[in-house]
Design an enzyme around this catalytic site. Structure first.
Site, PDB file in Angstrom:
ATOM      1  N   HIS A 106      -8.328   2.030   3.294  1.00  0.00           N
ATOM      2  CA  HIS A 106      -8.940   2.384   2.020  1.00  0.00           C
ATOM      3  C   HIS A 106     -10.200   1.548   1.858  1.00  0.00           C
ATOM      4  O   HIS A 106     -10.303   0.438   2.384  1.00  0.00           O
ATOM      5  CB  HIS A 106      -7.944   2.078   0.896  1.00  0.00           C
ATOM      6  CG  HIS A 106      -8.322   2.594  -0.453  1.00  0.00           C
ATOM      7  ND1 HIS A 106      -9.256   1.974  -1.254  1.00  0.00           N
ATOM      8  CD2 HIS A 106      -7.863   3.662  -1.167  1.00  0.00           C
ATOM      9  CE1 HIS A 106      -9.361   2.627  -2.391  1.00  0.00           C
ATOM     10  NE2 HIS A 106      -8.535   3.667  -2.369  1.00  0.00           N
TER      11      HIS A 106
ATOM     12  N   ASP B   7      -1.946  -4.409   3.132  1.00  0.00           N
ATOM     13  CA  ASP B   7      -2.153  -3.590   1.941  1.00  0.00           C
ATOM     14  C   ASP B   7      -0.935  -2.685   1.774  1.00  0.00           C
ATOM     15  O   ASP B   7      -0.758  -1.725   2.518  1.00  0.00           O
ATOM     16  CB  ASP B   7      -3.438  -2.773   2.114  1.00  0.00           C
ATOM     17  CG  ASP B   7      -3.653  -1.739   1.009  1.00  0.00           C
ATOM     18  OD1 ASP B   7      -2.776  -1.600   0.132  1.00  0.00           O
ATOM     19  OD2 ASP B   7      -4.690  -1.059   1.039  1.00  0.00           O
TER      20      ASP B   7
ATOM     21  N   GLN C 185       0.557   1.892  -0.798  1.00  0.00           N
ATOM     22  CA  GLN C 185       1.294   3.140  -0.572  1.00  0.00           C
ATOM     23  C   GLN C 185       2.713   2.910  -0.091  1.00  0.00           C
ATOM     24  O   GLN C 185       3.585   3.755  -0.286  1.00  0.00           O
ATOM     25  CB  GLN C 185       0.544   4.012   0.442  1.00  0.00           C
ATOM     26  CG  GLN C 185      -0.807   4.509  -0.026  1.00  0.00           C
ATOM     27  CD  GLN C 185      -0.717   5.426  -1.231  1.00  0.00           C
ATOM     28  OE1 GLN C 185       0.246   6.156  -1.418  1.00  0.00           O
ATOM     29  NE2 GLN C 185      -1.738   5.372  -2.072  1.00  0.00           N
TER      30      GLN C 185
ATOM     31  N   LYS D 202       1.798   2.624  -8.600  1.00  0.00           N
ATOM     32  CA  LYS D 202       2.367   3.454  -7.531  1.00  0.00           C
ATOM     33  C   LYS D 202       3.843   3.135  -7.316  1.00  0.00           C
ATOM     34  O   LYS D 202       4.452   3.574  -6.337  1.00  0.00           O
ATOM     35  CB  LYS D 202       1.555   3.281  -6.255  1.00  0.00           C
ATOM     36  CG  LYS D 202       0.129   3.806  -6.459  1.00  0.00           C
ATOM     37  CD  LYS D 202      -0.776   3.613  -5.280  1.00  0.00           C
ATOM     38  CE  LYS D 202      -2.182   4.109  -5.630  1.00  0.00           C
ATOM     39  NZ  LYS D 202      -3.145   3.964  -4.560  1.00  0.00           N
TER      40      LYS D 202
ATOM     41  N   CYS E  13     -11.152   7.862  -0.701  1.00  0.00           N
ATOM     42  CA  CYS E  13     -11.635   6.483  -0.495  1.00  0.00           C
ATOM     43  C   CYS E  13     -11.373   6.009   0.928  1.00  0.00           C
ATOM     44  O   CYS E  13     -11.081   4.832   1.172  1.00  0.00           O
ATOM     45  CB  CYS E  13     -11.009   5.521  -1.501  1.00  0.00           C
ATOM     46  SG  CYS E  13     -11.549   5.795  -3.194  1.00  0.00           S
TER      47      CYS E  13
END
Length: 412
Positions: free
Chosen positions: A129, A206, A209, A232, A370
């Site tokens: 991202h 990261d 997700q 999320k 993104c």
């Protein structure tokens, strides 16, 4: 429609927890397939926000009155809940941020500025991202570091042999996404971390997700940093988490200055608070931090393994159904994926697809998500992305297929 797999979750009952799903869009029942951008919020989370503002709204840590003490206790209870969720060793390793992007920037500006130097190499992947590219580019421009990129194959999987070739004694930092927001690919982050550690590099993962789909254990992963966003995780927007190993966080200077992050201030010198507070300057996003504990409890009540099984069933069903549509090509078919399908339709722009689906009450995401370098890797401008959550159903996937047939009828 094929029957769904056996699942102990009562999806129709779960849907009742999400009042927004009762909405109609353009006279059609809402189908919400934009969960990779943000998922919807259940009533317990909405009610937790209301209870805070109605019952004990106050600033935290600084007051001795009853409301301040109640708000502080609720705020810190969320920190302990996140610690358990990530299996962090120490509660002080949990830093509250404003989201994944904020957490990455904190690490780049505090750790990167103070521990990286000209000529040091930072490795990211092709599927990152922008939030996990731009902060490192800014740091490279400022410090003279060198950015290296792990390539991927046509299925959307990292080329791990190429990653190993990139590693050297010059590698000082690796920052990699756990799960691709555009492709759904689950990356082998334990392997990535172990190989980076062999050359002495520090690793950030990261988890924006991954957090609502995969079981997380930062100690088992041996991650140095792990970042995520509450919105999320069926929680509120504007609230995130940075996990960092205590010894690394202790060595890092504060990222922002202000209230709460200080022990003592004079015009001659300021001394800073201990972890985690030295990284939490100013009045925090109290209500949303309080509500994240409720979001984690909601997910735990459903069972993360049950959520994952349901979403995987939706992924398999959608993949089978959509691939039967002439002219549709799925971008990213990794062996290990979460419930994300990114696709292109021959001869039709992704934005037109999104507009026509919206007219039918179907919410998808269109564009580059993104991840512009990833789109360039596949030679496309963007995709249409359908991403699934626990409240989605096979019937909704059937509506998506019908909607795409209508798109083709109108545009071709």
């Amino acid at each position: 429609m094929q029957p769904a797999i056996d699942n102990i979750l009562d999806i129709q009952r779960i849907r009742q927890d999400f009042p927004i799903l009762d909405r109609e869009i353009n006279g059609r029942p809402l189908v919400y397939f934009d969960n990779a951008a943000t998922n919807q919020k259940p009533l317990p989370v909405i009610n937790a926000l209301t209870r805070y503002y109605e019952g004990y709204n106050a600033n935290i840590h600084r007051g001795i009155h009853h409301l301040a003490e109640q708000a502080t206790a609720a705020f810190e209870a969320s920190r302990r809940a996140v610690q358990a969720f990530l299996n962090a060793k120490h509660w002080q390793e949990i830093i509250f941020t404003y989201g994944t992007t904020d957490g990455i920037n904190l690490v780049a500006q505090s750790y990167g500025r103070n521990f990286l130097k000209a000529g040091d190499e930072i490795i990211v992947s092709t599927m990152e991202h922008h939030s996990n590219i731009v902060p490192w580019q800014m740091l490279c421009e400022e410090k003279g570091c060198i950015l290296k990129v792990i390539p991927i194959n046509d299925e959307g999987e990292l080329l791990l042999d190429e990653y190993e070739k990139l590693l050297s004694e010059k590698t000082k930092f690796v920052s990699c996404v756990h799960v691709s927001n555009s492709l759904g690919t689950i990356n082998p982050v334990k392997f990535i971390i172990d190989k980076a550690h062999e050359v002495g590099a520090v690793v950030l993962i990261d988890g924006a997700q991954a957090s609502s789909h995969l079981e997380l254990d930062v100690q088992a992963l041996d991650a140095d940093f792990y970042v995520l966003s509450a919105h999320k995780l069926y929680g509120p927007t504007g609230m995130g988490v940075l996990y960092g190993k205590k010894d690394i966080l202790d060595a890092m200077p504060p990222y922002r200055g202000g209230g709460e992050m200080i022990k003592e201030v004079t015009f001659a010198k300021t001394t800073y608070s201990d972890l985690p507070y030295k990284f939490e300057a100013g009045t925090p996003n109290i209500a949303d931090v309080v509500a994240v504990k409720t979001a984690l409890e909601y997910m735990a009540g459903l069972g993360k393994e049950n959520i994952a099984a349901h979403e995987n069933d939706l992924l398999q069903y959608a993949t089978e159904q959509l691939t039967e549509l002439d002219g549709l090509r799925i971008i990213g078919q990794a062996k290990h994926k979460i419930g994300v399908i990114s696709f292109v339709l021959d001869g039709i722009h992704h934005q037109d697809i999104g507009v026509i689906l919206d007219q039918q009450g179907i919410a998808v995401r269109t564009g580059h998500h993104c991840t512009m370098p990833l789109m360039q890797r596949f030679g496309i401008a963007g995709t249409t992305r359908a991403s699934f959550a626990v409240y989605n159903t096979r019937d909704e996937i059937d509506r998506l297929l019908q909607g795409l047939r209508r798109v083709q009828k109108m545009m071709l």
